[in-house]
Design a protein around this motif. Structure first.
Motif, PDB file in Angstrom:
ATOM      1  N   PHE A 117       0.830  -1.203   0.000  1.00 14.18           N
ATOM      2  CA  PHE A 117       0.000   0.000   0.000  1.00 14.18           C
ATOM      3  C   PHE A 117       0.865   1.254   0.000  1.00 14.18           C
ATOM      4  O   PHE A 117       0.680   2.162  -0.814  1.00 14.18           O
ATOM      5  CB  PHE A 117      -0.924  -0.013   1.219  1.00 14.18           C
ATOM      6  N   PHE A 118       1.831   1.298   0.922  1.00 13.77           N
ATOM      7  CA  PHE A 118       2.650   2.501   1.030  1.00 13.77           C
ATOM      8  C   PHE A 118       3.637   2.637  -0.130  1.00 13.77           C
ATOM      9  O   PHE A 118       4.093   3.744  -0.428  1.00 13.77           O
ATOM     10  CB  PHE A 118       3.392   2.514   2.367  1.00 13.77           C
ATOM     11  N   ARG A 119       3.959   1.514  -0.800  1.00 10.59           N
ATOM     12  CA  ARG A 119       4.833   1.598  -1.974  1.00 10.59           C
ATOM     13  C   ARG A 119       4.169   2.372  -3.111  1.00 10.59           C
ATOM     14  O   ARG A 119       4.848   2.949  -3.957  1.00 10.59           O
ATOM     15  CB  ARG A 119       5.207   0.203  -2.476  1.00 10.59           C
ATOM     16  N   THR A 120       2.844   2.374  -3.151  1.00 10.65           N
ATOM     17  CA  THR A 120       2.137   3.084  -4.223  1.00 10.65           C
ATOM     18  C   THR A 120       2.009   4.575  -3.929  1.00 10.65           C
ATOM     19  O   THR A 120       1.597   5.335  -4.805  1.00 10.65           O
ATOM     20  CB  THR A 120       0.731   2.496  -4.427  1.00 10.65           C
ATOM     21  N   ILE A 121       2.352   4.981  -2.706  1.00  8.63           N
ATOM     22  CA  ILE A 121       2.282   6.396  -2.341  1.00  8.63           C
ATOM     23  C   ILE A 121       3.687   6.981  -2.421  1.00  8.63           C
ATOM     24  O   ILE A 121       4.585   6.527  -1.701  1.00  8.63           O
ATOM     25  CB  ILE A 121       1.726   6.578  -0.915  1.00  8.63           C
ATOM     26  N   PRO A 122       3.932   7.984  -3.245  1.00 10.68           N
ATOM     27  CA  PRO A 122       5.270   8.586  -3.309  1.00 10.68           C
ATOM     28  C   PRO A 122       5.656   9.167  -1.955  1.00 10.68           C
ATOM     29  O   PRO A 122       4.817   9.803  -1.289  1.00 10.68           O
ATOM     30  CB  PRO A 122       5.121   9.692  -4.364  1.00 10.68           C
ATOM     31  N   LEU A 147      11.674   6.717   4.742  1.00 14.17           N
ATOM     32  CA  LEU A 147      10.562   6.007   4.117  1.00 14.17           C
ATOM     33  C   LEU A 147      10.912   5.595   2.686  1.00 14.17           C
ATOM     34  O   LEU A 147      10.608   4.474   2.256  1.00 14.17           O
ATOM     35  CB  LEU A 147       9.321   6.895   4.126  1.00 14.17           C
ATOM     36  N   ALA A 148      11.575   6.486   1.951  1.00 14.17           N
ATOM     37  CA  ALA A 148      11.974   6.166   0.578  1.00 14.17           C
ATOM     38  C   ALA A 148      12.953   4.998   0.547  1.00 14.17           C
ATOM     39  O   ALA A 148      12.824   4.081  -0.280  1.00 14.17           O
ATOM     40  CB  ALA A 148      12.589   7.404  -0.084  1.00 14.17           C
ATOM     41  N   ALA A 149      13.937   5.002   1.449  1.00 12.32           N
ATOM     42  CA  ALA A 149      14.925   3.922   1.486  1.00 12.32           C
ATOM     43  C   ALA A 149      14.295   2.611   1.952  1.00 12.32           C
ATOM     44  O   ALA A 149      14.581   1.541   1.406  1.00 12.32           O
ATOM     45  CB  ALA A 149      16.083   4.312   2.403  1.00 12.32           C
TER      46      ALA A 149
END
Length: 270
Positions: A117-122, A147-149
């Motif tokens: 889910f969170f991978r689809t949110i930039p 969060l990005a890493a």
């Protein structure tokens, strides 16, 4: 049965060694040639009059000014601190979470929906929420980079565990190895190449998120300096920031690649 004689092995090994020794030299020569070609193309574009594009000499002069007054060093240290902290924390959490998801089906069922889910949110879309919940200090900047890493690395670690050859695991079980031994001696080494690739992707994501993270009330940093330069249409300073980020990111990526080759020296490469 075909047997390779000792003289044949001795004759083959020096040739392979020479080829292996020549490969880094050839790669370095190609890298230098690519840089020179890029600089020549950049110079040509600035000469023919691409609107507002500064040439390499103009950017180098501006970099010299920023180095002389200490601005560039301060910005580099600030950005490097944020990226390293976010990247290290993100990777440190991603590896155990990825292992849990890959090794235990219960953990996979509980955690994978949230990860996907969170991978689809930039990560950049999290900035407004981070400001509201965490304030405008260093914490929200590091959190966005973290969060990005994390999201880039956790999937690689998970996939590394899932893709371990089942034959190796079954063979270890036949030999009487416990689950703990199988995990430590089979799964972790086999997953290491995936983890290192995920770390390299996570590092790129961390640097890619830096400029936006430094929108959060920053007073120093490469992203902050580039945003200030944008207000005054100071393109040379923007180019200095871009090149600094690229050089730092490339250097860190090369270090990860070197560490990966040392840790996975058992793996066949080409």
């Amino acid at each position: 049965m075909s047997v390779v004689s000792v003289p044949e092995q001795t004759a083959a090994q020096p040739g392979a060694a020479r080829r292996t020794g020549r490969r880094p030299v050839r790669t370095l020569a190609l890298n230098i040639a690519a840089v020179l070609i890029g600089l020549a193309a950049w110079s040509l574009l600035s000469v023919v009059g691409v609107q507002g594009l500064p040439g390499p000499l103009t950017v180098a002069e501006r970099a010299g000014e920023l180095i002389a007054d200490g601005t560039l060093a301060t910005d580099v240290l600030a950005s490097l601190r944020r990226v390293l902290l976010g990247f290290v924390l993100g990777t440190a959490l991603a590896v155990p979470v990825g292992f849990l998801m890959g090794w235990y089906t219960t953990a996979r069922g509980l955690l994978e929906p949230y990860v996907q889910f969170f991978r689809t949110i930039p990560p950049l879309a999290i900035i407004p929420l981070a400001i509201v919940l965490l304030g405008i200090g260093e914490v929200p900047k590091v959190f966005v980079i973290f969060l990005a890493a994390f999201l880039s690395s956790v999937v690689a670690a998970f996939q590394g565990v899932v893709d371990v050859d089942r034959t190796l695991i079954n063979a270890a079980r036949v030999l009487g190895a416990s689950d703990r031994t199988i995990f430590a001696k089979v799964v972790v080494p086999a997953s290491l190449p995936f983890i290192l690739v995920g770390m390299r992707i996570g590092l790129g994501s961390a640097w890619g998120t830096l400029v936006a993270a430094e929108l959060i009330a920053a007073q120093e940093g490469l992203g902050f300096r580039m945003q200030q330069a944008q207000l005054y249409y100071d393109l040379p300073t923007i180019f200095v920031g871009l090149i600094s980020i690229g050089v730092l990111g490339l250097a860190m990526d090369r270090l990860l690649l070197f560490a990966g080759r040392r840790l996975t020296s058992w793996q066949e490469t080409r």
